[in-house]
Design a protein around this motif. Structure first.
Motif, mmCIF file in Angstrom:
data_model
loop_
_atom_site.group_PDB
_atom_site.id
_atom_site.type_symbol
_atom_site.label_atom_id
_atom_site.label_comp_id
_atom_site.label_asym_id
_atom_site.label_seq_id
_atom_site.Cartn_x
_atom_site.Cartn_y
_atom_site.Cartn_z
ATOM 1 N N VAL A 1 38.912 38.882 43.115
ATOM 2 C CA VAL A 1 38.601 40.152 43.766
ATOM 3 C C VAL A 1 39.026 40.016 45.221
ATOM 4 N N ALA A 2 40.162 40.626 45.554
ATOM 5 C CA ALA A 2 40.735 40.549 46.895
ATOM 6 C C ALA A 2 40.782 41.945 47.506
ATOM 7 N N PRO A 3 40.994 42.031 48.823
ATOM 8 C CA PRO A 3 41.022 43.350 49.467
ATOM 9 C C PRO A 3 42.060 44.294 48.878
ATOM 10 N N ASP A 4 43.178 43.739 48.383
ATOM 11 C CA ASP A 4 44.265 44.594 47.918
ATOM 12 C C ASP A 4 44.503 44.545 46.415
ATOM 13 N N ARG A 5 43.684 43.794 45.677
ATOM 14 C CA ARG A 5 43.947 43.698 44.243
ATOM 15 C C ARG A 5 42.766 43.074 43.511
ATOM 16 N N GLN A 6 42.763 43.260 42.196
ATOM 17 C CA GLN A 6 41.859 42.547 41.304
ATOM 18 C C GLN A 6 42.710 42.002 40.166
ATOM 19 N N THR A 7 42.655 40.699 39.976
ATOM 20 C CA THR A 7 43.546 40.051 39.016
ATOM 21 C C THR A 7 42.763 39.112 38.120
ATOM 22 N N VAL A 8 42.914 39.268 36.820
ATOM 23 C CA VAL A 8 42.278 38.360 35.866
ATOM 24 C C VAL A 8 43.142 37.111 35.717
ATOM 25 N N ILE A 9 42.523 35.955 35.872
ATOM 26 C CA ILE A 9 43.222 34.679 35.736
ATOM 27 C C ILE A 9 42.785 34.018 34.431
ATOM 28 N N PHE B 1 38.177 36.552 47.209
ATOM 29 C CA PHE B 1 39.282 35.833 47.838
ATOM 30 C C PHE B 1 39.916 36.676 48.933
ATOM 31 N N GLY B 2 40.142 36.043 50.093
ATOM 32 C CA GLY B 2 40.982 36.656 51.111
ATOM 33 C C GLY B 2 40.295 37.592 52.071
ATOM 34 N N TYR B 3 38.964 37.604 52.092
ATOM 35 C CA TYR B 3 38.263 38.489 53.017
ATOM 36 C C TYR B 3 38.026 37.765 54.341
ATOM 37 N N GLY B 4 38.851 38.085 55.329
ATOM 38 C CA GLY B 4 38.647 37.535 56.665
ATOM 39 C C GLY B 4 38.820 36.036 56.747
ATOM 40 N N THR B 5 39.644 35.462 55.873
ATOM 41 C CA THR B 5 39.847 34.021 55.917
ATOM 42 C C THR B 5 41.318 33.689 55.842
ATOM 43 N N ASN B 6 41.692 32.602 56.470
ATOM 44 C CA ASN B 6 43.083 32.143 56.407
ATOM 45 C C ASN B 6 43.122 30.708 55.902
#
Length: 443
Positions: free
Chosen positions: A125-133, A204-209
């Motif tokens: 669950v990312a700011p720009d997408r949701q992807t099933v792994i 994943f990817g919320y305000g982190t690098n």
């Protein structure tokens, strides 16, 4: 004594913490203790949130760190020290476990006593997408895939506590990629698997690098694992070769032969030591090579791919020569066509390349000396590419590029050449624009 000890490290996660905690407390399987380890300098009120749950649910236990080494690995080891359950279940403070997660993992582990660790599929669950792994399930393939990457999602795991502790398997508190390193060691003591069902949302990817840094750490674990398992000569190959394993290098052309030799060396070392099943390793090596080629030069359509993958159980290195030769032939043909278009570039003044991918980059770099001043930019129908800068040139939408009144467009997209050609010709501003395909001359 509870069946499961859930261990969750926390560091300044007040915005996500309640949802994560409640996803555990709302599990359909209820025989667990929930050990939440709050970091030494976690100061955003996370500790107070945990205390409020501790007061209302006796399964919740706050472990407030006041000293010792900081970090996820250290907090996990501390939580495991306090654990009393037969199984350890991992959870992160910003993720969400589906209600049936523990019920399904416990049922599987109890039914399969030879399984030491069990993960699951998950959803990013990312700011720009949701992807099933969807992750690997076969224990032998998982062990073999650890040569190249981690195929166990850390917050999804459940493992047998005593089997880990009795074999001295704890997290390395000096290793940022603590999970990958631990799995590489633990898989030699028992079988790993994954339940092929999404049972966790991974934020994943919320305000982190952190992702690029973590890849670097994972590469180092990968190298150490190769050395330990296969006595692999790490110094024999450039650093970029190991980065390819994690898809961190774009320009792979100069490393084609080196990467092929790298994969062949792995197969040869395994033949000597018999660490991994030969047929599984051959198939995985073939997959790595296939991914490498597609990542480097995705437009190449080699008909030997399917046959090659079917035959790879006979050995990786024996089957690769024809494919490698085929790739070089395709590159040579592309270069020949590209050179024939050089005359067209020379008589143009305002040029766009349609497609900012591998083919377009190759074409641009082959003719950079004359394209640099003539090329206005790239055209790409992918909205995510538009506005970016590739090779020093901006990527435009089709309509915006047409407003620049180009006199030539070179199509660099093998999958959609005809579709793009029709798009250009149907546009009312394109009647006088020369249109050329970089892969064929008959448009």
């Amino acid at each position: 004594m509870p069946m499961i000890s859930v261990v969750m490290p926390v560091y300044n996660e007040k915005d996500n913490l309640k949802k994560s905690i409640e996803s555990i407390l709302n599990q359909t399987y209820t025989d667990f203790e929930f050990l939440i380890v709050n970091e030494i300098d976690s100061s955003d009120g996370s500790g107070d949130i945990i205390k409020s749950y501790e007061l209302t649910d006796n399964r919740v236990k706050l472990i407030q760190r006041t000293s010792g080494k900081k970090g996820v690995a250290s907090s996990l080891n501390l939580g495991i020290q306090y654990a009393t359950g037969k199984y350890i279940a991992r959870m992160d403070a910003d993720d969400y476990s589906y209600p049936e997660r523990f019920e399904k993992q416990i049922a599987y582990m109890e039914k399969n006593p030879d399984i030491m660790l069990c993960g699951t599929n998950y959803r990013i669950v990312a700011p720009d997408r949701q992807t099933v792994i969807e992750v690997e399930t076969d224990p032998e393939r998982i062990k073999t895939l650890f040569i190249f990457r981690d195929v166990i999602a850390h917050p999804t795991v459940m493992f047998r506590r005593e089997e880990f502790l009795n074999n001295g398997l704890i997290y390395n508190e000096n290793e940022p990629a603590e999970d990958y390193e631990l799995w590489c060691k633990a898989v030699n003591y028992g079988k790993f698997t994954n339940i092929p069902e999404v049972l966790l949302d991974y934020k994943f990817g919320y305000g982190t690098n952190l992702a690029p840094k973590m890849v670097k750490y994972a590469i180092e674990v990968c190298k150490r694992n190769l050395k330990e398992m296969l006595d692999f000569p790490l110094e024999k190959f450039p650093e970029e070769i190991y980065a390819f394993t994690f898809r961190q290098v774009d320009k792979g052309g100069q490393y084609l032969e080196a990467y092929l030799n790298f994969l062949t060396e792995i197969e040869m070392r395994n033949c000597e030591r018999e660490v991994y099943p030969k047929d599984i390793l051959a198939e995985i090596l073939a997959g790595q090579w296939n991914d490498f080629l597609r990542g480097y030069i995705g437009f190449v359509k080699l008909p030997v791919y399917k046959r090659f993958l079917l035959e790879c159980k006979n050995g990786f290195s024996k089957q690769i020569e024809e494919e490698y030769s085929g790739l070089n032939n395709m590159l040579a043909q592309l270069k020949e066509i590209s050179d024939k278009l050089r005359e067209e570039i020379n008589i143009r003044r305002k040029v766009f390349i349609f497609g900012a991918g591998i083919v377009g980059k190759l074409f641009y770099n082959w003719h950079r000396d004359i394209l640099e001043k003539r090329m206005l930019g790239w055209i790409d129908n992918n909205i995510g590419m538009q506005g970016k800068v590739v090779e020093g040139k901006k990527v435009f939408s089709f309509e915006t590029a047409m407003d620049c009144c180009p006199d030539a467009i070179f199509i660099a997209n093998s999958k959609h050449t005809e579709e793009i050609y029709n798009q250009i010709k149907e546009y009312d501003k394109c009647s006088s624009v020369g249109v050329y395909s970089i892969e064929c001359l008959n448009l």
